[in-house]
Design a protein around this motif. Structure first.
Motif, PDB file in Angstrom:
ATOM      1  N   ALA A  62      67.888 -70.251  96.278  1.00  0.00           N
ATOM      2  CA  ALA A  62      66.754 -70.368  97.182  1.00  0.00           C
ATOM      3  C   ALA A  62      66.378 -71.939  97.182  1.00  0.00           C
ATOM      4  CB  ALA A  62      65.329 -69.947  96.433  1.00  0.00           C
ATOM      5  N   PHE A  63      66.200 -72.377  98.391  1.00  0.00           N
ATOM      6  CA  PHE A  63      65.869 -73.708  98.780  1.00  0.00           C
ATOM      7  C   PHE A  63      64.411 -73.954  98.005  1.00  0.00           C
ATOM      8  CE2 PHE A  63      68.974 -73.134 102.310  1.00  0.00           C
ATOM      9  CZ  PHE A  63      69.867 -73.954 101.837  1.00  0.00           C
ATOM     10  N   PRO A  64      64.058 -75.168  97.550  1.00  0.00           N
ATOM     11  CA  PRO A  64      63.028 -75.601  96.942  1.00  0.00           C
ATOM     12  C   PRO A  64      61.724 -74.920  97.460  1.00  0.00           C
ATOM     13  CG  PRO A  64      64.412 -77.600  96.901  1.00  0.00           C
ATOM     14  CD  PRO A  64      65.071 -76.310  97.858  1.00  0.00           C
ATOM     15  N   GLU A  65      61.592 -75.027  98.758  1.00  0.00           N
ATOM     16  CA  GLU A  65      60.360 -74.621  99.166  1.00  0.00           C
ATOM     17  C   GLU A  65      59.952 -73.011  98.861  1.00  0.00           C
ATOM     18  OE1 GLU A  65      63.189 -74.648 102.481  1.00  0.00           O
ATOM     19  OE2 GLU A  65      62.635 -76.019 101.028  1.00  0.00           O
ATOM     20  N   ALA A  66      61.210 -72.303  98.808  1.00  0.00           N
ATOM     21  CA  ALA A  66      60.837 -70.935  98.819  1.00  0.00           C
ATOM     22  C   ALA A  66      60.710 -70.541  97.239  1.00  0.00           C
ATOM     23  CB  ALA A  66      62.347 -70.181  99.032  1.00  0.00           C
ATOM     24  N   LEU A  67      60.770 -71.466  96.338  1.00  0.00           N
ATOM     25  CA  LEU A  67      60.199 -71.181  95.023  1.00  0.00           C
ATOM     26  C   LEU A  67      58.775 -71.657  94.760  1.00  0.00           C
ATOM     27  CD1 LEU A  67      63.451 -72.832  93.268  1.00  0.00           C
ATOM     28  CD2 LEU A  67      62.861 -70.546  93.562  1.00  0.00           C
TER      29      LEU A  67
END
Length: 397
Positions: free
Chosen positions: A390-395
Motif C-alpha cells: 500500500a502506498f502511504p495514503e492508503a494506510l
C-alpha cells in the motif's frame, strides 16, 4: 464503448533505474543487504519502495501513484504496474522489489514467462498508447514497431506470437513484433480475442440494435455466429476466452455512476450459453438481452462497474467489480460454468479493481480510488482479502 478505464496520471519523466532484480525469479532475493540473513516480517506497507517517485507525486496539486494492472505467473511470482513504475514479488507478496521506474505509464501487462513481457503504455501527459516489450523481466523496455496502428490492447501467446487490437481490428505478429499481419474479422467488430492462432472470437454490433459473438477455427478466414443478443443499445463490450470457456460482457447505457450490463458464459466454445448476470440500473436502464439471468446484479453494488475477468480450468470464472457510488471493490465467481454465481460481499474500499487469479482460490487484486492504491491477495476465492502492498495514503484511516 464503455470499458474498464484506469486512471492516467501525469508524472515528470525520470531516469529509468536498473535495480537488483533476479531475472529468473526462481526464489526471493537474499543478497540485497547484509540484513537479509534475517528476513524481515511479511509486510503490508509500501516496503520502502519508489520513495523518489512518491515525493514527486505528493502534495495537494499532485496526483498520487496508482496501480493500473497486475499479473501473477504463479502463486508466488507476480508483478504490479502503475503510473511510471513496475514492482514485483517472488514470495507471494511478503516482500517487493522495484523493477522499473521511469517514463512509461503502464496500462496493461502481459508476460508470457518470467523474462519476456509486453505492455501497453503511454508517455507522461500524453494519451497516445504504445506497445512496448522487455526481455529482462521488466527492468528495461523498448517500443515495438506497429506501423501506423495504435493498439489499445494486446494479447501475447508466447514471446514471439501475439495480437494487437485497435477498436475494430486485429493484427498478429509471429516474430516478436518485427512485422504485423491484419487478421480478417467480420464487419462491425468491436472486440476480438484469440486462444491460439486458429481459434478466436469477436464481438460485433448489429446495425439497428443487437450484439453477436462469432467464432473462427481457421485464424479468421471464416466466422460463425455463436450468440445473438437483442438490445436497442449497442455501446460495446468485452470477450474473455480460454480453452473451452468463452464469456461476453455486454454493455447497456451508463449514468449516475451506474452501468447496466449483461454477462453471458459458455463452457463449450460457444455452442450453449447462460445469461449469468443481468444488471439493470436507474442510471443506465435495462441490461442487454431477454433471458432470465442467474443473478440480477454483478459484484460491488450499487450499480457496480465490471472490471476484468479471469478464467480457470473448464468451469471457473472470476469477475472484478467496482462501485464509485458505494466506494467498494469486490469479485464474483462461478465454479460450474455459470450455473450458479456468487458475488462476494465487498470488504475492500475503492472504486476500481483488477484481478489476477492463478487457480480457483488463490488470487490478487489491485485497487484504485481517488487517493488510495493497494495490492491485496486472497486464498479463499475472494471471500477474504489481505493487503500486501500500500502506498502511504492508503494506510491512513
Amino acid at each position: 464503448m464503455i470499458r474498464h478505464k484506469w486512471l492516467k496520471r501525469s508524472s515528470l519523466a525520470v531516469t529509468a533505474l536498473l535495480l537488483a532484480w533476479p531475472i529468473s525469479w526462481a526464489a526471493p532475493a537474499r543478497d540485497v543487504s547484509a540484513a537479509a540473513a534475517a528476513p524481515a516480517p511479511c509486510g503490508s506497507g509500501d516496503h520502502g519502495l519508489l520513495q523518489s517517485l512518491q515525493k514527486q507525486h505528493s502534495g495537494a496539486d499532485q496526483n498520487p501513484l496508482h496501480f493500473t494492472d497486475i499479473q501473477f505467473l504463479s502463486g508466488s511470482t507476480g508483478r504490479a504496474a502503475g503510473t511510471g513504475f513496475l514492482i514485483g514479488t517472488s514470495d507471494a507478496g511478503c516482500h517487493w522489489q522495484e523493477i522499473y521506474q521511469g517514463q512509461w505509464q503502464f496500462e496493461q501487462l502481459d508476460f508470457s514467462d518470467n523474462v519476456n513481457g509486453w505492455a501497453i503504455a503511454t508517455m507522461p501527459s500524453q494519451q497516445t498508447p504504445y506497445l512496448i516489450k522487455t526481455t529482462d523481466g521488466g527492468s528495461h523496455w523498448k517500443s515495438v514497431y506497429t506501423g501506423n496502428m495504435r493498439f489499445g490492447r494486446m494479447q501475447m501467446l508466447d514471446k514471439n506470437t501475439g495480437y494487437g487490437y485497435t477498436g475494430n481490428a486485429a493484427y498478429r505478429t509471429d516474430n516478436g513484433g518485427n512485422s504485423w499481419v491484419k487478421v480478417p474479422t467480420p464487419a462491425n467488430t468491436r472486440y476480438t480475442t484469440f486462444n491460439n492462432t486458429k481459434t478466436g472470437y469477436v464481438l460485433t454490433v448489429i446495425p439497428g440494435g443487437g450484439y453477436k459473438v462469432m467464432k473462427t477455427a481457421d485464424g479468421g478466414h471464416s466466422w460463425s455466429t455463436k450468440l445473438t443478443v437483442k438490445t436497442s443499445v449497442t455501446v460495446g463490450g468485452e470477450l474473455y476466452s480460454k480453452d473451452n470457456q468463452i464469456w461476453a460482457v455486454l454493455y447497456g447505457e451508463a449514468g449516475m455512476s451506474q452501468v447496466s450490463y449483461s454477462l453471458y458464459g459458455s463452457t463449450d466454445q460457444g455452442s450453449h450459453w447462460k445469461r449469468v448476470i443481468g444488471q439493470d440500473t436507474a442510471g443506465g436502464g435495462p441490461s442487454p438481452g431477454g433471458w432470465t439471468p442467474v443473478v440480477k446484479d454483478g459484484p460491488a453494488q450499487p450499480g457496480g462497474h465490471p472490471g476484468n475477468m479471469q478464467l480457470i480450468g473448464k468451469e471457473t470464472a472470476f469477475l472484478a467489480g467496482g462501485s464509485p457510488a458505494g466506494e467498494v471493490v469486490s469479485v464474483g465467481v462461478t465454479y460450474n460454468g455459470g450455473k450458479t454465481w456468487k458475488n462476494v460481499k465487498p470488504t475492500v474500499s475503492g472504486y476500481d479493481g483488477r484481478i489476477s487469479f492463478v487457480d480457483g482460490k488463490t488470487g490478487w487484486l489491485v485497487v484504485t480510488s481517488a487517493t488510495k492504491s493497494s495490492i491485496y491477495s486472497t486464498k479463499d476465492g475472494g471471500a477474504t482479502w489481505s493487503r500486501k502492498f500500500a502506498f502511504p495514503e492508503a494506510l491512513e484511516p
